[in-house]
Design an enzyme around this catalytic site. Structure first.
Site, PDB file in Angstrom:
ATOM      1  N   GLN A 106      54.168  54.936  57.130  1.00 58.19           N
ATOM      2  CA  GLN A 106      54.509  53.892  58.099  1.00 58.19           C
ATOM      3  C   GLN A 106      53.296  52.998  58.329  1.00 58.19           C
ATOM      4  O   GLN A 106      53.390  52.016  59.049  1.00 58.19           O
ATOM      5  CB  GLN A 106      54.878  54.539  59.438  1.00 58.19           C
ATOM      6  N   ILE A 108      50.137  50.430  57.642  1.00 61.15           N
ATOM      7  CA  ILE A 108      49.995  49.174  56.902  1.00 61.15           C
ATOM      8  C   ILE A 108      48.557  48.941  56.469  1.00 61.15           C
ATOM      9  O   ILE A 108      48.210  47.870  55.991  1.00 61.15           O
ATOM     10  CB  ILE A 108      50.422  47.976  57.791  1.00 61.15           C
ATOM     11  N   HIS A 124      56.592  50.093  56.116  1.00 61.94           N
ATOM     12  CA  HIS A 124      56.465  48.941  57.019  1.00 61.94           C
ATOM     13  C   HIS A 124      55.671  47.800  56.384  1.00 61.94           C
ATOM     14  O   HIS A 124      55.201  46.915  57.081  1.00 61.94           O
ATOM     15  CB  HIS A 124      55.811  49.372  58.339  1.00 61.94           C
ATOM     16  N   CYS A 135      57.345  28.895  49.008  1.00 68.16           N
ATOM     17  CA  CYS A 135      57.576  29.044  47.565  1.00 68.16           C
ATOM     18  C   CYS A 135      57.426  30.483  47.080  1.00 68.16           C
ATOM     19  O   CYS A 135      57.580  30.750  45.897  1.00 68.16           O
ATOM     20  CB  CYS A 135      56.649  28.117  46.781  1.00 68.16           C
TER      21      CYS A 135
HETATM   22 ZN    ZN Z   1      53.878  27.905  48.568  1.00 65.55          ZN
END
Ligand code: ZN
Length: 253
Positions: A106, A108, A124, A135
């Site tokens: 869990q 990060i 997570h 993008c």
């Molecule tokens: Zn971008």
């Protein structure tokens, strides 16, 4: 060499054809990282009259990413200052010894990877990766770090879009393919070891349930009690003692 309880754990580990590990906030706090969810952790702090749940939410990030980054600058972007602990190292060695099929976390904070674990699945998300919200171009932590630390919102070099860390924000769903992988792994596992997690929040609670409901064994290493303590074949309180014993066992093998 070991006490009776740890020997019992070793025999489970030796017998197991498939072992999975689950780690929670307790493993991060052992490295000195503030607990993101405890009552005295950063989630209880207010920032600019906002709760941390609001700051780490998708609607606010989309409206004003500067608020998130000005908060995260001194919280999540300090993660590089912390080091993997003996817990991270013991789990990396367990994988190296061929005794671990997957490490689900869990956390990060990237510390399992930095300790040398390879089969790490971050439920997570992770601060290691970022992407452009327009993008989808991806950016590693190291490329974003300096911009965030200087007080700016990181922008995509290709399209100028806002860059977001690949961490699951409040209001965001967990990655479905990752969850499916986790459920498959825990349902097939002969042994699940849960470390530093109170096993209260989903999906981790149902992951260990998946293992025990299919006849697998559960080992818990956690200071505080958990709803699954009675289902655990062996239970340890102390992360450090358990990890030291595990390292000693792996070395002597
Ligand atoms: Zn971008």
């Amino acid at each position: 060499m070991f006490d009776k309880k740890f020997n019992e754990f070793i025999s489970l580990l030796e017998r197991s054809r498939s072992t999975v590990v689950l780690t929670g906030a307790g493993v991060s706090t052992f490295s000195g990282i503030p607990d993101f969810r405890s009552s005295d952790g950063i989630y209880s702090k207010q920032y600019k009259h906002l709760s941390v749940e609001e700051i780490i939410s998708l609607p606010l990030f989309e409206r004003d990413p500067e608020i998130f980054y000005s908060w995260a600058k001194d919280e999540w972007y300090n993660l590089a200052d912390f080091e993997p602990s003996i817990v991270h190292i013991a789990l990396a060695k367990l994988e190296e010894a061929g005794k671990l099929d997957g490490l689900y976390t869990q956390n990060i904070d990237m510390l399992h990877t930095r300790a040398g674990s390879r089969k790490v699945y971050e439920l997570h998300g992770s601060a290691a990766h970022h992407h452009c919200t327009s993008c989808r171009a991806s950016y590693p932590f190291d490329e974003i770090y300096a911009t965030v630390k200087s007080g700016s919102v990181p922008k995509c070099t290709k399209c100028g879009g806002v860059i977001k860390p690949d961490i699951i924000f409040y209001g965001e769903n967990l990655d479905n393919s990752l969850l499916t992988r986790a459920y498959n792994a825990f349902s097939k596992a002969d042994l699940a070891i849960a470390l530093g997690t109170s096993l209260i929040v989903q999906p981790v609670a149902s992951l260990v349930y998946t293992t025990i409901s299919r006849g697998g064994e559960l080992v818990i290493v956690n200071r505080q009690s958990t709803p699954y303590d009675r289902n655990a074949t062996v239970r340890f309180d102390d992360l450090k003692e358990f990890s030291e014993a595990l390292l000693a066992y792996l070395k002597a093998r």
